[in-house]
Design a protein around this motif. Structure first.
Motif, PDB file in Angstrom:
ATOM      1  N   CYS A   1       0.875  -1.171   0.000  1.00  0.00           N
ATOM      2  CA  CYS A   1       0.000   0.000   0.000  1.00  0.00           C
ATOM      3  C   CYS A   1       0.912   1.220   0.000  1.00  0.00           C
ATOM      4  N   LEU A   2       0.830   2.042  -1.029  1.00  0.00           N
ATOM      5  CA  LEU A   2       1.742   3.190  -1.104  1.00  0.00           C
ATOM      6  C   LEU A   2       1.371   4.281  -0.109  1.00  0.00           C
ATOM      7  N   SER A   3       0.184   4.173   0.472  1.00  0.00           N
ATOM      8  CA  SER A   3      -0.225   5.204   1.414  1.00  0.00           C
ATOM      9  C   SER A   3       0.433   5.001   2.776  1.00  0.00           C
ATOM     10  N   CYS A   4       0.380   3.751   3.310  1.00  0.00           N
ATOM     11  CA  CYS A   4       0.980   3.510   4.628  1.00  0.00           C
ATOM     12  C   CYS A   4       2.154   2.547   4.542  1.00  0.00           C
ATOM     13  N   GLU A   5       2.469   2.026   3.350  1.00  0.00           N
ATOM     14  CA  GLU A   5       3.586   1.120   3.100  1.00  0.00           C
ATOM     15  C   GLU A   5       3.421  -0.217   3.803  1.00  0.00           C
ATOM     16  N   GLU A   6       2.180  -0.588   4.125  1.00  0.00           N
ATOM     17  CA  GLU A   6       1.907  -1.927   4.629  1.00  0.00           C
ATOM     18  C   GLU A   6       2.128  -2.910   3.492  1.00  0.00           C
ATOM     19  N   ARG A   7       2.812  -4.020   3.791  1.00  0.00           N
ATOM     20  CA  ARG A   7       3.071  -5.019   2.756  1.00  0.00           C
ATOM     21  C   ARG A   7       2.231  -6.258   3.013  1.00  0.00           C
ATOM     22  N   ALA A   8       1.819  -6.928   1.944  1.00  0.00           N
ATOM     23  CA  ALA A   8       0.980  -8.112   2.083  1.00  0.00           C
ATOM     24  C   ALA A   8       1.292  -9.074   0.942  1.00  0.00           C
TER      25      ALA A   8
END
Ligand SMILES: [Zn+2]
Length: 134
Positions: free
Chosen positions: A17-24
Motif C-alpha cells: 500500500c503506497l499510502s501507509c507502506e503496509e506489505r501483504a
C-alpha cells in the motif's frame, strides 16, 4: 509434532500500500486506509517507495539541523550580555552560526543513527568529487 516449523513458510509480501507502506502477500485494498495495494514487482512502485523514503530522510535531516541550530543559538545566548548590545548581538550570531555548523558536522560524523550521518556517508561514497571534510 504440532509445531509451526513444519508448515510451509508464509509467502513473501509481494504487494504494498503506497499510502501507509503496509506489505501483504496478496493484492486488494489495504485494511488501514482502503487504498489498493500495488505489486512490488513493478519498478514504478519501487521507485515511489524509494522516493518517499528519500523525502522522509530529507525531512528528518531538516529537523535535525533545526534542532541543532536552536540548541547552538540557545547555548550562545549569554554572549548577548557581553560587551554592549551591538557587540553582544554580533558575537551571539557569530558563535551561534559557527556552533550550528560544528554541531551538524559532529552529529553527521558521530551519530550513526542520524539522517545527517546518512547524508554524510552518501556524500563521502558518492560519485562526486571528494569533498574536503575536516
Ligand atoms: Zn495502507
Amino acid at each position: 509434532v504440532i509445531d509451526g516449523s513444519y508448515r510451509q513458510p508464509p509467502s513473501l509480501p509481494r504487494f504494498v500500500c503506497l499510502s501507509c507502506e503496509e506489505r501483504a502477500p496478496a493484492p486488494g485494498p489495504c485494511p488501514g486506509c482502503a487504498v489498493e495495494r500495488l505489486p512490488l514487482a513493478d519498478p514504478r512502485v519501487r521507485d515511489a517507495l524509494a522516493a518517499s523514503a528519500e523525502r522522509r530522510l530529507q525531512a528528518r535531516a531538516g529537523r535535525e539541523q533545526m534542532v541543532l541550530g536552536a540548541a547552538a543559538f540557545l547555548a550562545a545566548t549569554p554572549l548577548r550580555w557581553t560587551g554592549g548590545w551591538l557587540l553582544g548581538t554580533l558575537l551571539w550570531l557569530l558563535v551561534g552560526l559557527v556552533g550550528t555548523g560544528l554541531a551538524w558536522r559532529a552529529v553527521a560524523r558521530f551519530s550513526p543513527r542520524s539522517a545527517l550521518h546518512a547524508f554524510r556517508r552518501r556524500r563521502l561514497s558518492g560519485g562526486q568529487a571528494p569533498v574536503a571534510d575536516a
